[in-house]
Design a protein around this motif. Structure first.
Motif, PDB file in Angstrom:
ATOM      1  N   SER A  41       8.723   4.864  16.126  1.00  0.00           N
ATOM      2  CA  SER A  41       8.102   5.626  15.042  1.00  0.00           C
ATOM      3  C   SER A  41       6.598   5.741  15.250  1.00  0.00           C
ATOM      4  O   SER A  41       6.015   6.805  15.022  1.00  0.00           O
ATOM      5  CB  SER A  41       8.381   4.965  13.702  1.00  0.00           C
ATOM      6  OG  SER A  41       9.761   4.962  13.438  1.00  0.00           O
ATOM      7  N   ARG A  44       5.965   8.246  17.957  1.00  0.00           N
ATOM      8  CA  ARG A  44       6.240   9.598  17.466  1.00  0.00           C
ATOM      9  C   ARG A  44       5.087  10.105  16.607  1.00  0.00           C
ATOM     10  O   ARG A  44       4.659  11.251  16.737  1.00  0.00           O
ATOM     11  CB  ARG A  44       7.531   9.587  16.666  1.00  0.00           C
ATOM     12  CG  ARG A  44       7.870  10.931  16.096  1.00  0.00           C
ATOM     13  CD  ARG A  44       9.147  10.885  15.325  1.00  0.00           C
ATOM     14  NE  ARG A  44       9.315  12.137  14.602  1.00  0.00           N
ATOM     15  CZ  ARG A  44      10.085  12.299  13.570  1.00  0.00           C
ATOM     16  NH1 ARG A  44      10.793  11.296  13.118  1.00  0.00           N
ATOM     17  NH2 ARG A  44      10.177  13.454  12.973  1.00  0.00           N
ATOM     18  N   LEU A  45       4.579   9.256  15.715  1.00  0.00           N
ATOM     19  CA  LEU A  45       3.466   9.666  14.852  1.00  0.00           C
ATOM     20  C   LEU A  45       2.223   9.973  15.678  1.00  0.00           C
ATOM     21  O   LEU A  45       1.496  10.931  15.400  1.00  0.00           O
ATOM     22  CB  LEU A  45       3.173   8.592  13.812  1.00  0.00           C
ATOM     23  CG  LEU A  45       4.244   8.393  12.743  1.00  0.00           C
ATOM     24  CD1 LEU A  45       3.886   7.212  11.845  1.00  0.00           C
ATOM     25  CD2 LEU A  45       4.440   9.648  11.923  1.00  0.00           C
ATOM     26  N   GLU A  48       2.770  13.330  17.376  1.00  0.00           N
ATOM     27  CA  GLU A  48       2.672  14.416  16.383  1.00  0.00           C
ATOM     28  C   GLU A  48       1.198  14.748  16.109  1.00  0.00           C
ATOM     29  O   GLU A  48       0.833  15.917  16.007  1.00  0.00           O
ATOM     30  CB  GLU A  48       3.327  13.991  15.060  1.00  0.00           C
ATOM     31  CG  GLU A  48       4.812  13.853  15.113  1.00  0.00           C
ATOM     32  CD  GLU A  48       5.539  15.137  14.760  1.00  0.00           C
ATOM     33  OE1 GLU A  48       4.883  16.110  14.354  1.00  0.00           O
ATOM     34  OE2 GLU A  48       6.760  15.142  14.915  1.00  0.00           O
ATOM     35  N   ASN A  88       1.472  17.589  10.104  1.00  0.00           N
ATOM     36  CA  ASN A  88       2.697  17.076  10.736  1.00  0.00           C
ATOM     37  C   ASN A  88       2.772  15.556  10.658  1.00  0.00           C
ATOM     38  O   ASN A  88       3.844  14.994  10.456  1.00  0.00           O
ATOM     39  CB  ASN A  88       2.772  17.519  12.200  1.00  0.00           C
ATOM     40  CG  ASN A  88       3.183  18.954  12.344  1.00  0.00           C
ATOM     41  OD1 ASN A  88       3.759  19.547  11.439  1.00  0.00           O
ATOM     42  ND2 ASN A  88       2.878  19.530  13.494  1.00  0.00           N
ATOM     43  N   ARG A  91       3.802  14.641   7.076  1.00  0.00           N
ATOM     44  CA  ARG A  91       5.221  14.936   6.860  1.00  0.00           C
ATOM     45  C   ARG A  91       6.127  13.927   7.547  1.00  0.00           C
ATOM     46  O   ARG A  91       7.097  13.450   6.965  1.00  0.00           O
ATOM     47  CB  ARG A  91       5.556  16.330   7.384  1.00  0.00           C
ATOM     48  CG  ARG A  91       5.092  17.445   6.512  1.00  0.00           C
ATOM     49  CD  ARG A  91       5.521  18.774   7.104  1.00  0.00           C
ATOM     50  NE  ARG A  91       4.955  19.876   6.351  1.00  0.00           N
ATOM     51  CZ  ARG A  91       4.866  21.099   6.810  1.00  0.00           C
ATOM     52  NH1 ARG A  91       5.301  21.394   8.023  1.00  0.00           N
ATOM     53  NH2 ARG A  91       4.344  22.045   6.067  1.00  0.00           N
ATOM     54  N   ALA A  92       5.811  13.615   8.799  1.00  0.00           N
ATOM     55  CA  ALA A  92       6.640  12.663   9.543  1.00  0.00           C
ATOM     56  C   ALA A  92       6.560  11.271   8.923  1.00  0.00           C
ATOM     57  O   ALA A  92       7.576  10.566   8.832  1.00  0.00           O
ATOM     58  CB  ALA A  92       6.204  12.626  11.006  1.00  0.00           C
ATOM     59  N   ARG A  95       8.698  11.216   5.808  1.00  0.00           N
ATOM     60  CA  ARG A  95      10.110  11.216   6.170  1.00  0.00           C
ATOM     61  C   ARG A  95      10.541   9.818   6.640  1.00  0.00           C
ATOM     62  O   ARG A  95      11.589   9.319   6.235  1.00  0.00           O
ATOM     63  CB  ARG A  95      10.366  12.242   7.268  1.00  0.00           C
ATOM     64  CG  ARG A  95      11.813  12.538   7.506  1.00  0.00           C
ATOM     65  CD  ARG A  95      12.031  13.675   8.504  1.00  0.00           C
ATOM     66  NE  ARG A  95      10.982  14.687   8.464  1.00  0.00           N
ATOM     67  CZ  ARG A  95      10.246  15.054   9.523  1.00  0.00           C
ATOM     68  NH1 ARG A  95      10.475  14.527  10.699  1.00  0.00           N
ATOM     69  NH2 ARG A  95       9.306  15.964   9.401  1.00  0.00           N
ATOM     70  N   LEU A  96       9.723   9.174   7.461  1.00  0.00           N
ATOM     71  CA  LEU A  96      10.048   7.832   7.933  1.00  0.00           C
ATOM     72  C   LEU A  96      10.061   6.831   6.782  1.00  0.00           C
ATOM     73  O   LEU A  96      10.899   5.929   6.740  1.00  0.00           O
ATOM     74  CB  LEU A  96       9.046   7.393   9.001  1.00  0.00           C
ATOM     75  CG  LEU A  96       9.166   8.098  10.346  1.00  0.00           C
ATOM     76  CD1 LEU A  96       8.003   7.712  11.244  1.00  0.00           C
ATOM     77  CD2 LEU A  96      10.486   7.758  11.007  1.00  0.00           C
TER      78      LEU A  96
END
Length: 112
Positions: A41, A44-45, A48, A88, A91-92, A95-96
């Motif tokens: 995670s 990914r962040l 992004e 982004n 948002r991510a 969501r996480l």
């Protein structure tokens, strides 16, 4: 020596599973490991966030080369890419967080 055929591996696996269930009970579903999920995670962040800057900068650079207006398009699109990367990222992260809260609720309901 005996002439009995050897049991197949599938038969051996089935008998071992039955013996384990008899002694230990049915297997519990394994919980996902949080450390690997947390690292994934975080990566990914980071991607992004950085990708917005990079894509915006590259689009601006290409437009500046095409129109010969250095550095105006690059500055504008870099700032737009920064804004897109930040949106982004938010948002991510939301969501996480929602997935983590749902997972925590599910785990607490199965324990108690």
């Amino acid at each position: 020596m005996t002439d009995e055929p050897l049991p197949s591996l599938a038969d051996l696996d089935r008998r071992l599973r039955e013996a384990r269930e008899t002694v230990l009970g049915p297997p519990e579903p394994e919980a996902p490991t949080r450390t690997s999920n947390a690292f994934g995670s975080a990566m990914r962040l980071g991607v992004e966030f950085v990708s917005g800057f990079v894509v915006g900068g590259l689009i601006g650079w290409a437009l500046d080369r095409w129109f010969g207006t250095r550095p105006w398009f690059m500055v504008v699109f870099f700032l737009l890419g920064a804004a897109a990367g930040t949106v982004n990222l938010i948002r991510a992260a939301r969501r996480l967080q929602a997935e983590a809260e749902a997972s925590e609720e599910q785990n607490s309901s199965t324990r108690g």
